[in-house]
Scaffold this motif. Structure first.
Motif, mmCIF file in Angstrom:
data_model
loop_
_atom_site.group_PDB
_atom_site.id
_atom_site.type_symbol
_atom_site.label_atom_id
_atom_site.label_comp_id
_atom_site.label_asym_id
_atom_site.label_seq_id
_atom_site.Cartn_x
_atom_site.Cartn_y
_atom_site.Cartn_z
ATOM 1 N N ALA A 305 0.829 -1.206 0.000
ATOM 2 C CA ALA A 305 0.000 0.000 0.000
ATOM 3 C C ALA A 305 0.866 1.260 0.000
ATOM 4 C CB ALA A 305 -0.923 -0.007 1.213
ATOM 5 N N HIS A 306 2.020 1.211 0.654
ATOM 6 C CA HIS A 306 2.941 2.353 0.676
ATOM 7 C C HIS A 306 3.461 2.645 -0.732
ATOM 8 C CE1 HIS A 306 5.405 5.299 2.601
ATOM 9 N NE2 HIS A 306 6.547 4.702 2.329
ATOM 10 N N ASN A 307 3.749 1.604 -1.495
ATOM 11 C CA ASN A 307 4.173 1.781 -2.885
ATOM 12 C C ASN A 307 3.031 2.318 -3.742
ATOM 13 O OD1 ASN A 307 7.037 0.277 -3.748
ATOM 14 N ND2 ASN A 307 6.205 -0.423 -1.811
ATOM 15 N N ALA A 308 1.834 1.773 -3.549
ATOM 16 C CA ALA A 308 0.686 2.258 -4.309
ATOM 17 C C ALA A 308 0.372 3.701 -3.934
ATOM 18 C CB ALA A 308 -0.529 1.364 -4.045
ATOM 19 N N GLY A 309 0.518 4.036 -2.655
ATOM 20 C CA GLY A 309 0.298 5.411 -2.221
ATOM 21 C C GLY A 309 1.270 6.374 -2.863
ATOM 22 N N ALA A 310 2.519 5.937 -3.027
ATOM 23 C CA ALA A 310 3.502 6.778 -3.704
ATOM 24 C C ALA A 310 3.080 7.042 -5.145
ATOM 25 C CB ALA A 310 4.874 6.109 -3.669
ATOM 26 N N ALA A 311 2.556 6.009 -5.816
ATOM 27 C CA ALA A 311 2.090 6.181 -7.195
ATOM 28 C C ALA A 311 0.917 7.150 -7.261
ATOM 29 C CB ALA A 311 1.698 4.822 -7.776
ATOM 30 N N LEU A 312 0.010 7.070 -6.294
ATOM 31 C CA LEU A 312 -1.142 7.980 -6.279
ATOM 32 C C LEU A 312 -0.713 9.415 -5.979
ATOM 33 C CD1 LEU A 312 -3.791 5.808 -4.402
ATOM 34 C CD2 LEU A 312 -3.757 6.399 -6.836
ATOM 35 N N LEU A 313 0.213 9.576 -5.038
ATOM 36 C CA LEU A 313 0.689 10.924 -4.718
ATOM 37 C C LEU A 313 1.409 11.533 -5.916
ATOM 38 C CD1 LEU A 313 0.929 13.100 -2.546
ATOM 39 C CD2 LEU A 313 3.057 12.009 -1.777
#
Length: 327
Positions: A305-313
């Motif tokens: 989720a931290h990696n996906a959050g980086a992509a969203l940010l």
């Protein structure tokens, strides 16, 4: 060009999935689940390579190869291969309709070149045994692909609804710097992940009980070396991993403070309050996930989720930069 836009959107959604799936493969130690490329022991699927996988398991039961890891690795390749075909289709349609597209052929062709290079990085990731520089470059390439596809979709979609955006010249430089800082932080995060340094500082906010623990920046940020080794082939010391992790934390503080300031500017700018709240919400989520990784010992779901959050940010900053330049 309706079909063209639909394919771009499909590629964009798939690119996000490939980024998240790549993180899942890496974080579940499945990067060498199939030790050759592009197939699995020369076969199309792990099912067809079952005999070879069983033979490897008989020799090294706790090694990097297993049936589950092989499927994880190959599913990622299937998705990445499909994305490559979509990008090729986008380039071909852009060429055929080059007089109708909004921005010409440059961006579709750049995406095609990038996706080819990404495939090469994927191959080298396996053949070079997860060398940190290659794996980190593969991560950054995936994020760049996502960002460019998003920009292309925004461009071909045209005017974003009927919302009026006031003069945004005062936001341009700030938005660009925010995008650059987030990209740098993603690069550092990739370096943490590919060096398995996510738990090099097991406490928070201190690191080994100190604000400035013993650190070896030279070894930690030597780019050309094998996984877990120094440039001379010795075991990479904990102080080097600590330096990597600590630097990522410090950069996270810089990014948080800067984006917090940028969010305040957006909220106070006519037409940009919603965009500011989205960026602010994603920032809070990303910081929370990063801290949770340390406090809870890097749970797989939280790390992905931290990696996906980086992509969203990153995506939110791409949208912001598009809007302030194309209002």
């Amino acid at each position: 060009m309706t079909t063209y836009r639909k394919i771009i959107l499909a590629a964009l959604i798939l690119a996000f999935g490939v980024v998240a799936l790549g993180a899942y493969v890496r974080l579940s130690d499945a990067g060498l689940g199939c030790p050759d490329w592009p197939g699995c022991y020369g076969k199309l699927t792990p099912h067809n390579a079952a005999d070879a996988i069983n033979a490897e398991l008989a020799v090294r039961p706790d090694g990097p190869v297993s049936h589950a890891k092989a499927w994880k690795e190959m599913v990622h390749r299937y998705f990445a291969g499909t994305l490559g075909l979509l990008v090729l289709t986008i380039a071909m349609l852009a060429w055929r309709g080059r007089h109708e597209t909004r921005g010409g052929l440059g961006l579709p062709l750049l995406l095609l070149g990038l996706i080819v290079f990404q495939a090469m990085l994927g191959m080298w990731t396996v053949t070079q045994l997860l060398k940190p520089l290659i794996v980190s470059s593969h991560l950054l390439g995936g994020m760049t692909t996502l960002a460019l596809l998003l920009w292309l979709w925004l461009r071909e979609r045209g005017q974003l609804g009927h919302t009026y955006y006031a003069n945004s010249d005062h936001l341009r430089n700030g938005a660009l710097l925010g995008l650059i800082l987030v990209a740098m932080q993603i690069g550092l995060g990739g370096w943490v992940s590919t060096n398995y340094a996510a738990l090099a500082c097991p406490d928070f906010p201190l690191c080994h009980g100190a604000w400035m623990p013993p650190m070896d920046f030279e070894q930690g940020f030597t780019l050309h070396r094998n996984l877990g080794e120094t440039a001379t082939g010795e075991l990479l010391p904990l102080s080097a991993l600590t330096a990597i992790h600590w630097t990522h934390r410090v950069m996270a503080l810089v990014v948080t403070l800067y984006l917090g300031w940028l969010v305040l500017r957006l909220v106070r700018s006519p037409g940009y309050a919603g965009m500011g709240l989205v960026i602010g919400g994603l920032l809070v989520l990303q910081v929370s996930l990063g801290i949770s990784n340390v406090l809870f010992g890097l749970p797989l779901a939280v790390a992905v989720a931290h990696n996906a959050g980086a992509a969203l940010l990153l995506s939110s900053l791409v949208v912001l930069n598009y809007r302030v330049r194309r209002r």
